[in-house]
Design a protein around this motif. Structure first.
Motif, PDB file in Angstrom:
ATOM      1  N   SER A 184      -4.168  -2.367  -1.988  1.00 51.87           N
ATOM      2  CA  SER A 184      -3.222  -3.328  -1.783  1.00 51.87           C
ATOM      3  C   SER A 184      -3.906  -4.517  -0.612  1.00 51.87           C
ATOM      4  CB  SER A 184      -2.439  -2.851  -0.762  1.00 51.87           C
ATOM      5  OG  SER A 184      -2.784  -2.001   0.289  1.00 51.87           O
ATOM      6  N   TRP A 197     -11.646   0.648   2.530  1.00 49.54           N
ATOM      7  CA  TRP A 197     -10.078   0.929   2.530  1.00 49.54           C
ATOM      8  C   TRP A 197      -9.750   1.976   3.508  1.00 49.54           C
ATOM      9  CZ3 TRP A 197     -13.514   2.040  -1.306  1.00 49.54           C
ATOM     10  CH2 TRP A 197     -13.500   3.489  -1.716  1.00 49.54           C
ATOM     11  N   GLY A 243       0.682  -1.261   0.125  1.00 51.09           N
ATOM     12  CA  GLY A 243      -0.094  -0.149  -0.011  1.00 51.09           C
ATOM     13  C   GLY A 243       0.770   1.344  -0.093  1.00 51.09           C
ATOM     14  N   SER A 266      -4.817   1.998   1.448  1.00 56.34           N
ATOM     15  CA  SER A 266      -4.847   0.492   1.479  1.00 56.34           C
ATOM     16  C   SER A 266      -5.679   0.256   0.046  1.00 56.34           C
ATOM     17  CB  SER A 266      -5.572  -0.149   2.644  1.00 56.34           C
ATOM     18  OG  SER A 266      -6.840   0.088   2.731  1.00 56.34           O
TER      19      SER A 266
END
Length: 200
Positions: free
Chosen positions: A56, A100, A39, A53
């Motif tokens: 990722s 996220w 990330g 994030s």
């Protein structure tokens, strides 16, 4: 003669009302920013000032029970917003599609965008330092206004071309995913931490 408002754009503002969970999410987000090498690399390569994030990790509610607790609260807020929007879901509920973390460094911003392939999008705010940039929302009719004059500074909120919403820790914002929005640069000295998500 009278005028009436048509084609409303709804914007939902709620709160988690759980200071303990907000503090736990703060710890969880900061830990991810320290540990998620993929990330951090994606953020660096794409000019994101801080950590996300987004590209990722796609399993946060399974990975960490603090995010699972958050999702249980989000489900209720999203269901209430969907009802307010008069969505005909035929007895079904909108489902979480993605979630996220965003740790935006001081001075960071996030350009105007929409969330394709989703119905409802939103953000819950974990850390909002003084001077943090607000969420800026754009009138969805803007590309079609052609020769329309600009609005006066004192225009009522439903008639403004842009509206900003300044959150506090624990604030939850929801909107329909087609609504263009951005994070404007702030003057804060600490990271602005939020958790964004999409429902479909």
């Amino acid at each position: 003669m009278s005028s009436r408002s048509l084609f409303a754009t709804l914007f939902y503002e709620g709160a988690l009302d759980d200071a303990t969970l907000v503090a736990e999410l703060d710890d969880a987000c900061r830990a991810l920013a320290d540990e998620d090498d993929a990330g951090r690399r994606w953020s660096r390569e794409h000019g994101y000032r801080g950590y996300t994030s987004y590209a990722s990790l796609n399993d946060l509610p399974v990975r960490d029970p603090r995010f699972a607790d958050l999702v249980r609260l989000l489900n209720r807020h999203v269901a209430a917003f969907a009802a307010e929007c008069a969505f005909d879901l035929r007895g079904r509920r909108l489902k979480l599609d993605s979630l996220w973390v965003n740790v935006l460094k001081p001075g960071g911003a996030h350009g105007a965008h929409i969330h394709p392939h989703s119905v409802v999008s939103g953000t819950v705010y974990v850390a909002v330092p003084a001077g943090a940039g607000p969420l800026k929302l754009e009138d969805p009719r803007l590309p079609m206004m052609m020769a329309a004059p600009t609005r006066r500074e004192d225009a009522p909120e439903p008639l403004k071309t842009f509206v900003t919403a300044a959150p506090q820790p624990g604030t939850l914002f929801l909107w329909e995913s087609w609504l263009r929005h951005e994070v404007v640069p702030g003057t804060g000295k600490e990271p602005r931490i939020s958790i964004s998500f999409n429902y479909r």
